[in-house]
Design a protein around this motif. Structure first.
Motif, short mmCIF file in Angstrom:
data_model
loop_
_atom_site.label_atom_id
_atom_site.label_comp_id
_atom_site.label_asym_id
_atom_site.label_seq_id
_atom_site.Cartn_x
_atom_site.Cartn_y
_atom_site.Cartn_z
N TRP A 67 0.83 -1.20 0.00
CA TRP A 67 0.00 0.00 0.00
C TRP A 67 0.87 1.26 0.00
N GLN A 127 -2.67 17.78 1.36
CA GLN A 127 -3.78 16.95 1.83
C GLN A 127 -5.05 17.31 1.12
N ASP A 138 -15.49 23.42 0.35
CA ASP A 138 -16.53 22.40 0.24
C ASP A 138 -17.52 22.72 -0.84
N GLN A 142 -16.12 21.93 -4.10
CA GLN A 142 -16.03 20.50 -4.34
C GLN A 142 -17.39 19.91 -4.65
N LYS A 143 -18.42 20.43 -3.94
CA LYS A 143 -19.76 19.93 -4.19
C LYS A 143 -20.17 20.25 -5.61
N LEU A 192 -7.42 15.96 5.52
CA LEU A 192 -8.35 16.66 4.65
C LEU A 192 -9.57 17.12 5.42
N ARG A 234 -11.33 21.32 6.85
CA ARG A 234 -12.59 21.89 6.39
C ARG A 234 -13.14 22.88 7.39
N PRO A 235 -13.93 23.85 6.92
CA PRO A 235 -14.48 24.84 7.84
C PRO A 235 -15.48 24.22 8.82
N SER A 254 -19.36 24.02 7.99
CA SER A 254 -19.85 23.24 6.87
C SER A 254 -20.56 21.98 7.35
N SER A 308 -21.34 19.42 5.60
CA SER A 308 -20.77 18.22 4.98
C SER A 308 -19.55 17.74 5.74
N SER A 309 -18.85 18.70 6.39
CA SER A 309 -17.66 18.28 7.11
C SER A 309 -18.04 17.44 8.32
N ALA A 369 -13.36 12.38 -3.14
CA ALA A 369 -13.09 13.63 -2.43
C ALA A 369 -11.61 13.79 -2.11
N ARG A 399 -7.23 10.09 1.52
CA ARG A 399 -6.27 8.98 1.51
C ARG A 399 -6.77 7.83 2.39
N GLN A 425 -9.17 5.77 0.50
CA GLN A 425 -8.44 4.97 -0.49
C GLN A 425 -7.83 3.75 0.17
#
Lengths: 554, 230
Positions: free
Chosen positions: A39, A271, A287, A290-291, B22, B26-27, B30, B32-33, B58, B61, B64
């Motif tokens: 990996w 990242q 975000d 990205q959305k 990641l 994020r804020p 949000s 979604s976060s 998105a 890692r 993944q």
């Protein structure tokens, strides 16, 4: 001879089967854990590949940005020279004069300085020099002209260039700051490389300079939010600053990667996808961007295309019963025959001209080979003819206009010399079509057919030597002899090239268009005998979006 | 999950527990976060395929890695069938997973993810085969028309034994046998995939089959309770 799907299990005893069944059963649910470090290798390769993608994308963005600026500046220069005359030919001097005359008004000076920089760019100078010019002209207003302009113009030191760029952005406000930051980002295309091969400190300072200029541009942009008219300019400036900051950050990360500092160390690598930060303006949540990206259909792509072709209006203004031909050379003006002769002469000498078309098209991939296309386009077509009667179109107006000034003795006969007539048609259109081709990387061929609905926005007819006879019709002109809405069928084919793993492609190939109705509004011929416009030319297009590889053969 | 979120308080509290950088970036406001944060607390085995795919898309890692962990064992078994050695299989597995992550956006979710990944692995194995396989001309000799007829007791053979038999086949035989007998491709498709004729594919399959059959018979001969019937 397909492998047996039947299970030859007898009613009692252990399950049995033929050889294929045996192997399929044993291999179906088998799991063999790979070694633990695999990996890490995959992760490392993903990071390397991702950075390579960003590097290529960044390069593409730079090229597109440079090409856009060059195109804009070229068009602006041409427009200025064509329509501005000599009085508008000294913007640089005007800017400098304005700067020295009004030292207290920094924003006006900054704006003019940016204009001056733009004009310098049009004259073929480098972006860095242009940005520096903006800085130096701004400084001259407060008596600090010094020699910074000459210093950075030589590009001997990236550090100095970065400092000057930053000073330029700090001194100028609002639009001027955004413009300088953008030019700074463009200038950074070469300067960081010089720094990298040199000491390295110059490169870092240059980046910090660009970043500072970006930050400085963002500051006044936010202040300007209070003033309504400047809102658009402010947001543009802010976005420009965001791009510049992201470019500087991305370049710095790539430099670090190339120098081996972060090679194989995922902790030091981004990242967050850098593209997201590249495309989002500061203060805008990543975000949301990205959305938006995730919500966009992957099958949609965007095409920008340009076509140049030979265009023939192929209009026939003759009237039924008017049997006169161009050979009846002595038809007197005002006689029933004169219109027919003039119309025949018009057709006899009608020549194709340059037709240009720019289109922005959205394409929807239906399946592996077929793609639907639609969008918006603008076109300009030209044609020419000759006339002895001052005939421009079916109104025959120029005949009377010219005849009024003629000697009564010769008014009865056509003028002995024929004059050229020039026609220009401008249209906006809505094309729809379907394309057959492949989406695989590499070189491929395509073919497409479609139709377009064009609206004739403007037409202009000029008579050589008689500017007063020029006739212009627009969309609202009730007397226009031309059809306002025109339909045409279109076909094209050519070659397409998509680099490996790229999300863009270029296409070029011949294209032809045939009108489905006549250009003139009131054709007098029967439907089958009408002559309709056509064009043949070359089309080039660039397509963005979609996925880089085919789904079925990854 | 909603109760868990309430118990932990704000989304910031959740994010502080996250291993993934990641999500932490994020804020706080949000929504979604926070959902992503909750999702990251879910045990990997309970993540749905859609969540794994969305997480990978998105750029996470961690997701993944979860996706890799879920499928790497099965795919390694697939790669081992096509490869001669474990090292070769790992190369194929590595290339395959990189292709998976680079092309995940193109996955249409019309079939289970495992099928799609398996196909990618097979394609990767084919590419590896084209790179490595020497151009040895194999005659399109006669092959028996009636290949079925024998019966084997499934529990008599271990996976490792059968894997070794397949790996010992010549590369072309191994490819054709895997594609036809295990993956279920037709000989015409195999011919197109490998750049050989349909007849060659049939011929190579029959020879591979004959070799495997004789090996199974030899294995059976050493066992007291052999159940092979012909």
């Amino acid at each position: 001879m397909l492998p047996s799907e039947t299970n030859h299990t007898p009613p009692s005893g252990p399950p049995t089967g033929d050889l294929e069944h045996l192997f399929r059963q044993k291999f179906a649910e088998a799991e063999v854990p790979p070694r633990a470090s695999l990996w890490e290798q995959i992760d490392h390769n993903l990071v390397v590949g991702q950075n390579e993608t960003y590097r290529r994308r960044l390069l593409l963005y730079r090229w597109v940005a440079a090409a856009s600026v060059a195109l804009l500046v070229s068009f602006g220069s041409w427009f200025g020279l064509r329509y501005g005359g000599l009085s508008g030919g000294k913007p640089e001097l005007a800017a400098r004069t304005a700067a020295s005359a009004q030292p207290g008004r920094a924003s006006a000076v900054g704006t003019d300085a940016a204009s001056s920089a733009a004009e310098r760019l049009a004259l073929g100078q480098s972006a860095a020099e242009a940005a520096t010019a903006a800085a130096s002209s701004t400084m001259s207003s407060s008596g600090m002209a010094a020699n910074n302009g000459a210093l950075a113009a030589g590009s001997a030191s990236p550090q100095a260039a970065g400092a000057v760029l930053a000073d330029a952005a700090v001194a100028a406000s609002q639009r001027a700051a955004g413009f300088a930051a953008r030019l700074g980002a463009l200038a950074g295309a070469e300067a960081p490389r010089a720094g990298r091969t040199g000491t390295g400190s110059g490169s870092a300072d240059f980046r910090s300079g660009v970043a500072r200029s970006a930050g400085a541009a963002g500051g006044p942009a936010q202040l300007a939010l209070a003033s309504g008219p400047m809102l658009a300019a402010a947001s543009q400036s802010s976005q420009s600053a965001g791009y510049s900051a992201a470019l500087a950050e991305l370049d710095a990360r790539l430099a670090a990667l190339q120098s081996g500092l972060s090679y194989g160390r995922p902790a030091l690598l981004p990242q967050q996808p850098l593209v997201a930060s590249l495309t989002s303006a500061p203060g805008q949540p990543a975000d949301a961007e990205q959305k938006e990206t995730a919500g966009r259909p992957r099958r949609w792509r965007l095409l920008g295309s340009y076509a140049a072709s030979a265009y023939s209006p192929n209009a026939d203004f003759s009237r039924p019963g008017a049997s006169a031909t161009y050979s009846s050379r002595n038809a007197p003006v005002g006689s029933p025959d004169s219109y027919g002769v003039a119309a025949a002469e018009y057709r006899q000498h009608l020549r194709a001209g340059l037709g240009q078309r720019a289109a922005l098209t959205a394409s929807y991939t239906m399946n592996k080979h077929w793609t639907l296309l639609t969008g918006l386009e603008a076109a300009e077509q030209r044609a020419s003819s000759r006339t002895s009667y001052g005939f421009l179109d079916s109104h025959h107006a120029a005949v009377e206009a010219g005849a009024a000034n003629m000697d009564p003795d010769i008014i009865q006969y056509r003028a002995p010399v024929s004059h050229a007539t020039y026609y220009r048609y401008r249209t906006a259109g809505l094309p729809v079509g379907v394309r057959y081709g492949t989406a695989k990387p590499g070189v491929s061929v395509y073919a497409k057919v479609g139709a377009v609905v064009n609206v004739l926005l403007n037409s202009r007819a000029e008579l050589e030597g008689a500017p007063e006879a020029t006739k212009v019709y627009n969309l609202a002109s009730a007397s226009s002899p031309y059809r306002r809405v025109q339909l045409a069928a279109r076909a094209g084919a050519g070659a397409r090239y998509q680099p490996a793993n790229a999300r863009w492609s270029v296409s070029v190939g011949p294209t032809a268009e045939a009108g489905l109705n006549t250009l003139n509004a009131d054709p007098n011929q029967s439907v089958l005998r009408r002559s309709r416009p056509y064009s043949v030319g070359l089309e080039a297009s660039v397509e963005f979006g979609g996925k880089s590889n085919s789904l079925l053969t990854p | 999950m909603g109760a868990l979120s309430a118990a932990l308080g704000t989304a910031n509290g959740l994010r502080s527990l996250l291993p993934d950088g990641l999500s932490a970036s994020r804020p706080a406001s949000s929504p979604s976060s926070s959902s992503a944060a909750v999702r990251h607390l879910t045990p990997p085995s309970q993540l749905s395929e859609a969540e794994l795919i969305d997480g990978c898309l998105a750029g996470s890692r961690l997701m993944q890695k979860h996706l890799y962990d879920r499928f790497s064992g099965k795919m390694m078994a697939v790669c081992l069938r096509y490869a001669q050695t474990t090292f070769e299989a790992e190369d194929v597995l590595q290339e395959g997973f990189i292709t998976v992550f680079n092309n995940l956006r193109g996955f249409r979710r019309e079939c289970p993810l495992e099928f799609w990944i398996r196909r990618i692995m097979v394609n990767a194995a084919l590419r590896q085969h084209r790179r490595n396989a020497p151009l040895v001309a194999v005659s399109e000799g006669e092959y028996p028309q009636d290949l079925a007829g024998e019966e084997f007791t499934l529990s008599n053979y271990a996976f490792e034994e059968m894997l070794a038999m397949v790996q010992e086949l010549a590369p072309r035989y191994r490819m054709v046998f895997n594609l036809f007998a295990i993956e279920g491709y037709g000989h015409k498709e195999i011919g197109e995939m490998m750049g050989i004729s349909e007849g060659t594919s049939k011929s190579q399959y029959s020879r591979a089959r004959a070799i495997l059959k004789s090996k199974l018979e030899r294995l059976d001969a050493h066992r007291p309770n052999a159940t092979f019937r012909n």
